[in-house]
Design a protein around this motif. Structure first.
Motif, PDB file in Angstrom:
ATOM      1  N   UNK A 179       4.915  13.587   3.437  1.00 23.25           N
ATOM      2  CA  UNK A 179       5.580  12.354   3.038  1.00 23.25           C
ATOM      3  C   UNK A 179       4.608  11.382   2.387  1.00 23.25           C
ATOM      4  N   UNK A 180       5.193  10.503   1.623  1.00 26.19           N
ATOM      5  CA  UNK A 180       4.474   9.360   1.059  1.00 26.19           C
ATOM      6  C   UNK A 180       5.136   8.119   1.632  1.00 26.19           C
ATOM      7  N   UNK A 181       4.330   7.211   2.152  1.00 22.07           N
ATOM      8  CA  UNK A 181       4.869   6.006   2.775  1.00 22.07           C
ATOM      9  C   UNK A 181       4.454   4.765   2.002  1.00 22.07           C
ATOM     10  N   UNK A 182       5.377   3.817   1.929  1.00 21.33           N
ATOM     11  CA  UNK A 182       5.138   2.548   1.253  1.00 21.33           C
ATOM     12  C   UNK A 182       5.098   1.458   2.315  1.00 21.33           C
ATOM     13  N   UNK A 183       4.034   0.661   2.314  1.00 25.69           N
ATOM     14  CA  UNK A 183       3.806  -0.327   3.365  1.00 25.69           C
ATOM     15  C   UNK A 183       3.789  -1.742   2.807  1.00 25.69           C
ATOM     16  N   UNK A 184       4.511  -2.623   3.458  1.00 22.85           N
ATOM     17  CA  UNK A 184       4.417  -4.051   3.175  1.00 22.85           C
ATOM     18  C   UNK A 184       3.220  -4.570   3.975  1.00 22.85           C
ATOM     19  N   UNK A 244       4.868   4.253  -9.364  1.00 20.20           N
ATOM     20  CA  UNK A 244       4.187   5.076  -8.386  1.00 20.20           C
ATOM     21  C   UNK A 244       4.085   6.497  -8.913  1.00 20.20           C
ATOM     22  N   UNK A 245       2.869   7.003  -8.999  1.00 22.13           N
ATOM     23  CA  UNK A 245       2.628   8.352  -9.490  1.00 22.13           C
ATOM     24  C   UNK A 245       2.151   9.210  -8.326  1.00 22.13           C
ATOM     25  N   UNK A 246       2.846  10.311  -8.090  1.00 20.91           N
ATOM     26  CA  UNK A 246       2.512  11.217  -6.994  1.00 20.91           C
ATOM     27  C   UNK A 246       2.189  12.584  -7.574  1.00 20.91           C
ATOM     28  N   UNK A 247       1.009  13.080  -7.253  1.00 28.54           N
ATOM     29  CA  UNK A 247       0.609  14.419  -7.690  1.00 28.54           C
ATOM     30  C   UNK A 247       1.013  15.409  -6.602  1.00 28.54           C
ATOM     31  N   UNK A 248       1.866  16.346  -6.960  1.00 26.80           N
ATOM     32  CA  UNK A 248       2.387  17.325  -5.998  1.00 26.80           C
ATOM     33  C   UNK A 248       2.037  18.726  -6.468  1.00 26.80           C
ATOM     34  N   UNK A 284       9.814   5.733   3.145  1.00 30.46           N
ATOM     35  CA  UNK A 284       9.139   7.005   3.373  1.00 30.46           C
ATOM     36  C   UNK A 284       9.764   8.030   2.438  1.00 30.46           C
ATOM     37  N   UNK A 285       8.965   8.599   1.559  1.00 28.51           N
ATOM     38  CA  UNK A 285       9.453   9.548   0.557  1.00 28.51           C
ATOM     39  C   UNK A 285       9.101  10.959   1.022  1.00 28.51           C
ATOM     40  N   UNK A 286      10.085  11.806   1.279  1.00 27.60           N
ATOM     41  CA  UNK A 286       9.805  13.157   1.778  1.00 27.60           C
ATOM     42  C   UNK A 286       9.304  14.078   0.669  1.00 27.60           C
ATOM     43  N   UNK A 287       8.031  13.998   0.397  1.00 25.63           N
ATOM     44  CA  UNK A 287       7.447  14.810  -0.671  1.00 25.63           C
ATOM     45  C   UNK A 287       6.004  15.126  -0.312  1.00 25.63           C
ATOM     46  N   UNK A 288       5.582  16.359  -0.554  1.00 24.61           N
ATOM     47  CA  UNK A 288       4.205  16.746  -0.274  1.00 24.61           C
ATOM     48  C   UNK A 288       3.328  16.248  -1.420  1.00 24.61           C
ATOM     49  N   UNK A 329       0.851  -1.186   0.000  1.00 19.62           N
ATOM     50  CA  UNK A 329       0.000   0.000   0.000  1.00 19.62           C
ATOM     51  C   UNK A 329       0.886   1.236   0.000  1.00 19.62           C
ATOM     52  N   UNK A 330       0.404   2.289  -0.649  1.00 17.86           N
ATOM     53  CA  UNK A 330       1.092   3.568  -0.678  1.00 17.86           C
ATOM     54  C   UNK A 330       0.130   4.608  -0.127  1.00 17.86           C
ATOM     55  N   UNK A 331       0.589   5.393   0.853  1.00 16.82           N
ATOM     56  CA  UNK A 331      -0.271   6.388   1.479  1.00 16.82           C
ATOM     57  C   UNK A 331       0.377   7.762   1.422  1.00 16.82           C
ATOM     58  N   UNK A 332      -0.464   8.791   1.289  1.00 16.38           N
ATOM     59  CA  UNK A 332       0.016  10.168   1.222  1.00 16.38           C
ATOM     60  C   UNK A 332      -0.598  10.976   2.353  1.00 16.38           C
ATOM     61  N   UNK A 333       0.269  11.709   3.057  1.00 14.05           N
ATOM     62  CA  UNK A 333      -0.188  12.555   4.152  1.00 14.05           C
ATOM     63  C   UNK A 333       0.941  13.493   4.535  1.00 14.05           C
TER      64      UNK A 333
END
Length: 205
Positions: free
Chosen positions: A153-158, A182-186, A167-171, A146-150
């Motif tokens: 950061x964006x976190x990737x979970x097993x 993985x596509x992140x809209x910033x 943990x990706x330091x990105x808004x 799972x990938x979560x955004x908050x």
């Protein structure tokens, strides 16, 4: 089961979940409210899926409900929160057993609605410091992920181990996974990540 026995079982159950489950030890431990109060949440939660008796499965559901609060709580606070959750799950025997050890002069729960309870809850993934605004699920290396955004950061979970693997330091305003990317809209930008973030940098498109 007495309090001394339940304390002695904590390392046993933590290291030998499968043995405990097949031997019936886990069901016995979950029947002791003080085990729920004293056990290490990080070691206990992965074992709860092995509960087999109705009483043990109910105790497991009660424990999972506020799992994210148990890690840093004192035994007294954990006992009181478990009592509230037992009331939510309509488990009066467990609620009363937990209330019995509540310090004199403190409020003890007698009843609660259960609108937010679910027997399907398996765990609570903790790490974000704000509301999770977006979730995407995929399979990476054969494992559900799972990938979560908050927050920032964006976190990737097993989802097998229920741990954060990156943990990706990105808004991020939203996340999606398309064809193992993985596509992140910033805001005005979109960042594209490869499946293994340790081996590549994001591409902005």
């Amino acid at each position: 089961m007495g309090g001394i026995c339940c304390v002695e079982l904590i390392p046993v159950l933590g290291d030998h979940a499968l043995h405990a489950a097949t031997g019936g030890l886990l069901d016995e431990a979950l029947a002791d409210p003080e085990y729920l109060v004293l056990a290490d949440p990080d070691r206990l939660v992965p074992q709860l899926t092995h509960a087999t008796t109705p009483q043990a499965r109910l105790a497991a559901a009660v424990y999972r409900h506020s799992r994210d609060h148990h890690t840093h709580a004192t035994p007294d606070l954990r006992r009181r929160r478990l009592a509230i959750d037992a009331a939510r799950y309509n488990a009066p025997t467990l609620r009363d057993a937990l209330n019995h050890r509540t310090p004199a002069g403190t409020w003890a729960p007698a009843w609660s609605t259960g609108s937010n309870t679910s027997p399907a809850l398996l765990d609570v993934l903790t790490g974000h410091t704000d509301w999770v605004r977006s979730v995407a699920c995929t399979v990476l290396d054969g494992r559900p992920t799972a990938v979560t955004a908050s927050d920032s950061s964006v976190r990737v979970w097993d989802l097998t181990t229920r741990t954060c693997i990156d943990a990706i330091p990105i808004h991020a305003g939203a996340v999606a996974v398309i064809e193992d990317r993985l596509i992140i809209i910033t805001g005005p930008d979109i960042a594209l990540f490869h499946p293994n973030p340790r081996s590549s940098d994001p591409e902005r498109i």
